[in-house]
Motif scaffolding. Sequence first.
Motif, PDB file in Angstrom:
ATOM      1  N   TYR A 281       0.806  -1.222   0.000  1.00  0.00           N
ATOM      2  CA  TYR A 281       0.000   0.000   0.000  1.00  0.00           C
ATOM      3  C   TYR A 281       0.838   1.270   0.000  1.00  0.00           C
ATOM      4  O   TYR A 281       0.429   2.310   0.511  1.00  0.00           O
ATOM      5  CB  TYR A 281      -0.955   0.015   1.209  1.00  0.00           C
ATOM      6  N   SER A 282       2.022   1.226  -0.565  1.00  0.00           N
ATOM      7  CA  SER A 282       2.848   2.431  -0.623  1.00  0.00           C
ATOM      8  C   SER A 282       3.884   2.282  -1.715  1.00  0.00           C
ATOM      9  O   SER A 282       4.027   1.220  -2.317  1.00  0.00           O
ATOM     10  CB  SER A 282       3.535   2.675   0.716  1.00  0.00           C
TER      11      SER A 282
ATOM     12  N   TRP B 290       7.037   2.176  -1.268  1.00  0.00           N
ATOM     13  CA  TRP B 290       8.247   1.842  -0.517  1.00  0.00           C
ATOM     14  C   TRP B 290       9.355   1.324  -1.424  1.00  0.00           C
ATOM     15  O   TRP B 290      10.518   1.667  -1.249  1.00  0.00           O
ATOM     16  CB  TRP B 290       7.927   0.812   0.559  1.00  0.00           C
TER      17      TRP B 290
ATOM     18  N   ARG C 222       4.069   7.917   5.562  1.00  0.00           N
ATOM     19  CA  ARG C 222       3.418   7.775   4.257  1.00  0.00           C
ATOM     20  C   ARG C 222       2.430   6.606   4.216  1.00  0.00           C
ATOM     21  O   ARG C 222       1.264   6.800   3.826  1.00  0.00           O
ATOM     22  CB  ARG C 222       4.471   7.641   3.161  1.00  0.00           C
ATOM     23  N   PRO C 223       2.823   5.401   4.557  1.00  0.00           N
ATOM     24  CA  PRO C 223       1.822   4.325   4.573  1.00  0.00           C
ATOM     25  C   PRO C 223       0.737   4.542   5.627  1.00  0.00           C
ATOM     26  O   PRO C 223      -0.400   4.099   5.435  1.00  0.00           O
ATOM     27  CB  PRO C 223       2.649   3.063   4.857  1.00  0.00           C
TER      28      PRO C 223
ATOM     29  N   ALA D  69      -1.663   6.837   3.969  1.00  0.00           N
ATOM     30  CA  ALA D  69      -2.391   6.127   2.923  1.00  0.00           C
ATOM     31  C   ALA D  69      -3.491   5.260   3.514  1.00  0.00           C
ATOM     32  O   ALA D  69      -4.618   5.203   2.989  1.00  0.00           O
ATOM     33  CB  ALA D  69      -1.420   5.268   2.109  1.00  0.00           C
TER      34      ALA D  69
END
Length: 365
Positions: free
Chosen positions: A117-118, A120, A175-176, A179
């Motif tokens: 979900y990012s 990365w 960030r994640p 999200a």
Amino acid sequence: MKKLVILQVLLASHSSGLAAQDPVHMGAGPHDVAAFVQRLESLREEASIPGLSVAVVKDQAIVLAAGLGYADIENGVPATAETAYDVASLAKPLSAVVALRLMETGVLDLDVPMVGYSDWGDFCTDFSEQPSIFARDLRCQPADHTLRHLLSHTATGTAGIRFSYNPVLYSWASRPIMAAADASFSNLVEEHVFMPAGMGTSARKHRDLPLREDLSQRLAPPYQVDSAGTILRAPNLSPQGDGAAGGVVTTVLDLARFDIAFDQGTLVSAESRAEMMAPTMSGSGEVLPYGLGWFVQEYQGYTLVWHSGWWEDAYSALYLKMPALDLSFILLANSEGIWWDNPLDRAEVQRSEFVQAFLQTFAGQ
């Protein structure tokens, strides 16, 4: 909350020729609090710290809150318990509270590989090629890094095997989290930390979020000490993003409110609190010196749970908890003078002279 009494203490800075008078709030108890404050003042002078604010929390009550020296030298503004500071990495425990709260509500899973979900993968590859000390030995394959690895500083080398303090990766953890929650990280901290803890004199700031006006007026400007020992106003600080590793401006009184809310279960459950303050176990069974957002170490029979903050030539901070004694120590400064150069791979808070003064006064060490 226990009733506080006020002791007027005259404080003089012999190194800078400054003097200030500030009320020291302290609760009744067996400890020589006045001597402790005077010891802090001596350490402040030795470290050429312009302004220092301190709070001590015992049994979920504030028993000491004070300011020493000057928040603003040029304008003669004394430091108080309500002076605001940029606390740098002391934001990490607050950020970890957000992650654990979202985990409790089912929004976030700390153990799912972040590539799900990012972005990365791209970040990891790009950053691993940078000359930064924090990029050293960052391995991006296999792509199995999780938020838990970032929040426990076990993301370098083989993920989950060893501890190496890494503020860059911790910052990226926002960030994640954003999200998953579909909200800015600063709004998440406001919702899950500042508001429920009653931290009315705290805020986040970053390059797209200016510090609100009331805190700008309270904020102690940063100072640095040159090679001749002269205290100088620091240059403008570099802008940052909405990351989990920093970006918080607050006071010792608000951090004391956070401490009380954290221990009372207002912010996260008792299970999550215990998980945050428990040392991480590596994949090989080794006990590591960090939990989730907190350093964790044993010292003379006590578990010390703590975090520091350090912005080079600008600000420094310390927040120490002794869970067995229900005791906490919070210290903020407008220079780097609190910092004791803790290693990146160990937890050694006992090296701090400020901590030694605290332990001797309140823990009989």
